[in-house]
Design a protein around this motif. Structure first.
Motif, PDB file in Angstrom:
ATOM      1  N   TYR A 142       0.836  -1.205   0.000  1.00 45.89           N
ATOM      2  CA  TYR A 142       0.000   0.000   0.000  1.00 45.89           C
ATOM      3  C   TYR A 142       0.870   1.255   0.000  1.00 45.89           C
ATOM      4  O   TYR A 142       0.614   2.198  -0.750  1.00 45.89           O
ATOM      5  N   ASN A 143       1.884   1.278   0.842  1.00 48.16           N
ATOM      6  CA  ASN A 143       2.781   2.431   0.886  1.00 48.16           C
ATOM      7  C   ASN A 143       3.483   2.648  -0.453  1.00 48.16           C
ATOM      8  O   ASN A 143       3.698   3.791  -0.873  1.00 48.16           O
ATOM      9  N   ARG A 144       3.809   1.558  -1.117  1.00 46.38           N
ATOM     10  CA  ARG A 144       4.437   1.655  -2.440  1.00 46.38           C
ATOM     11  C   ARG A 144       3.451   2.230  -3.455  1.00 46.38           C
ATOM     12  O   ARG A 144       3.828   3.038  -4.304  1.00 46.38           O
ATOM     13  N   LEU A 145       2.185   1.822  -3.358  1.00 48.84           N
ATOM     14  CA  LEU A 145       1.164   2.355  -4.251  1.00 48.84           C
ATOM     15  C   LEU A 145       1.007   3.856  -4.049  1.00 48.84           C
ATOM     16  O   LEU A 145       0.890   4.612  -5.023  1.00 48.84           O
ATOM     17  N   VAL A 146       1.011   4.299  -2.795  1.00 45.30           N
ATOM     18  CA  VAL A 146       0.901   5.732  -2.500  1.00 45.30           C
ATOM     19  C   VAL A 146       2.061   6.488  -3.131  1.00 45.30           C
ATOM     20  O   VAL A 146       1.871   7.532  -3.765  1.00 45.30           O
ATOM     21  N   ARG A 147       3.274   5.963  -2.999  1.00 44.94           N
ATOM     22  CA  ARG A 147       4.449   6.609  -3.594  1.00 44.94           C
ATOM     23  C   ARG A 147       4.342   6.655  -5.109  1.00 44.94           C
ATOM     24  O   ARG A 147       4.666   7.672  -5.744  1.00 44.94           O
ATOM     25  N   ASP A 148       3.860   5.557  -5.702  1.00 42.01           N
ATOM     26  CA  ASP A 148       3.732   5.505  -7.165  1.00 42.01           C
ATOM     27  C   ASP A 148       2.697   6.508  -7.675  1.00 42.01           C
ATOM     28  O   ASP A 148       2.918   7.184  -8.675  1.00 42.01           O
ATOM     29  N   VAL A 149       1.567   6.589  -6.977  1.00 39.51           N
ATOM     30  CA  VAL A 149       0.521   7.533  -7.386  1.00 39.51           C
ATOM     31  C   VAL A 149       1.035   8.964  -7.298  1.00 39.51           C
ATOM     32  O   VAL A 149       0.811   9.775  -8.200  1.00 39.51           O
ATOM     33  N   LYS A 150       1.730   9.282  -6.214  1.00 39.77           N
ATOM     34  CA  LYS A 150       2.260  10.635  -6.055  1.00 39.77           C
ATOM     35  C   LYS A 150       3.270  10.975  -7.147  1.00 39.77           C
ATOM     36  O   LYS A 150       3.389  12.147  -7.549  1.00 39.77           O
ATOM     37  N   LYS A 151       3.965   9.983  -7.644  1.00 36.79           N
ATOM     38  CA  LYS A 151       4.955  10.210  -8.694  1.00 36.79           C
ATOM     39  C   LYS A 151       4.325  10.293 -10.070  1.00 36.79           C
ATOM     40  O   LYS A 151       4.735  11.086 -10.915  1.00 36.79           O
ATOM     41  N   PRO A 170       0.917  13.440 -11.205  1.00 38.28           N
ATOM     42  CA  PRO A 170       1.234  14.735 -11.829  1.00 38.28           C
ATOM     43  C   PRO A 170       1.486  14.617 -13.335  1.00 38.28           C
ATOM     44  O   PRO A 170       1.094  15.499 -14.097  1.00 38.28           O
ATOM     45  N   LEU A 171       2.096  13.522 -13.766  1.00 40.22           N
ATOM     46  CA  LEU A 171       2.323  13.298 -15.195  1.00 40.22           C
ATOM     47  C   LEU A 171       1.002  13.144 -15.938  1.00 40.22           C
ATOM     48  O   LEU A 171       0.807  13.712 -17.014  1.00 40.22           O
ATOM     49  N   VAL A 216      -3.960   7.908 -17.034  1.00 39.81           N
ATOM     50  CA  VAL A 216      -4.292   8.711 -18.212  1.00 39.81           C
ATOM     51  C   VAL A 216      -5.675   8.315 -18.724  1.00 39.81           C
ATOM     52  O   VAL A 216      -6.462   9.168 -19.135  1.00 39.81           O
ATOM     53  N   ASP A 217      -5.992   7.023 -18.673  1.00 39.73           N
ATOM     54  CA  ASP A 217      -7.335   6.579 -19.035  1.00 39.73           C
ATOM     55  C   ASP A 217      -8.359   7.197 -18.089  1.00 39.73           C
ATOM     56  O   ASP A 217      -9.452   7.590 -18.499  1.00 39.73           O
TER      57      ASP A 217
END
Length: 206
Positions: free
Chosen positions: A75-84, A87-88, A146-147
């Motif tokens: 879950y923590n990894r998912l949060v980091r991935d979403v935050k990264k 924005p893109l 993006v979808d």
């Protein structure tokens, strides 16, 4: 993430997601003699005129109960991935909106193609350093987000604007890396947790 795959996915999404809609802010800020002002609406309440500000919806979720440390780590990894990645995805949506509006004002297909070619070159130069830092997992997440922003998956958009052959080619190439341009975002199904994280990140809750 393989940079060639990143180029194909990112460029295709940037140039083809034309169904995205702009989100407008509730108010506008300006300044007068160095002072910050905020323009807001008004409403009548019991015969009196009062300021009216539309606040964003605040979603409240039940605390997540992790069954193991491994699940919490995921879950923590998912949060980091979403935050990264989020924005893109938002930048892509903005670029698509601006590009689509500009293309509507161009006189012919030749001018549109020339503009898109120049845009593609510029985007590669600008975004390649950021895309090279994405893992394959984050690249897949970018396709989904993006979808989410554009309301159509990448395969459908490529097929619509570039034809069936290129859509099939790009999807086949992506599949070599375990990705799929046909992947859609399902906030009520398998992507419910991603959606929860996205909403909380947008609202500043994470």
């Amino acid at each position: 993430m393989n940079i060639r795959l990143a180029h194909i996915i990112f460029t295709a999404l940037l140039l083809l997601c034309t169904d995205a809609k702009a989100q407008q802010s509730a108010g506008d800020s300006t300044s007068a003699k160095g002072k910050s002002l905020y323009i807001m609406g008004i409403s009548e309440y019991h015969g009196e005129i009062i300021p009216c500000i539309k606040l964003p919806t605040l979603y409240v979720y039940a605390p997540i109960k992790f069954k193991s440390k491994r699940q919490q780590k995921q879950y923590n990894r998912l949060v980091r991935d979403v935050k990264k990645v989020l924005p893109l995805a938002i930048e892509i949506r903005t670029i698509i909106i601006e590009t689509y509006e500009l293309l509507q004002k161009m006189p012919d297909e030749k001018a549109k193609k020339r503009h898109l070619d120049n845009l593609e070159k510029g985007l590669k130069e600008q975004y390649t350093p950021r895309m090279k830092k994405l893992t394959l997992r984050q690249g897949k997440l970018l396709i989904k987000l993006v979808d989410r922003e554009c309301n159509q998956n990448a395969y459908q958009l490529i097929k619509l604007f570039m034809g069936s052959f290129k859509a099939a080619f790009y999807n086949t190439f992506a599949s070599l890396f375990g990705a799929s341009l046909k992947k859609t975002y399902d906030p009520q199904g398998e992507d419910w947790l991603i959606e929860q994280v996205v909403v909380r990140v947008i609202n500043g809750q994470l």
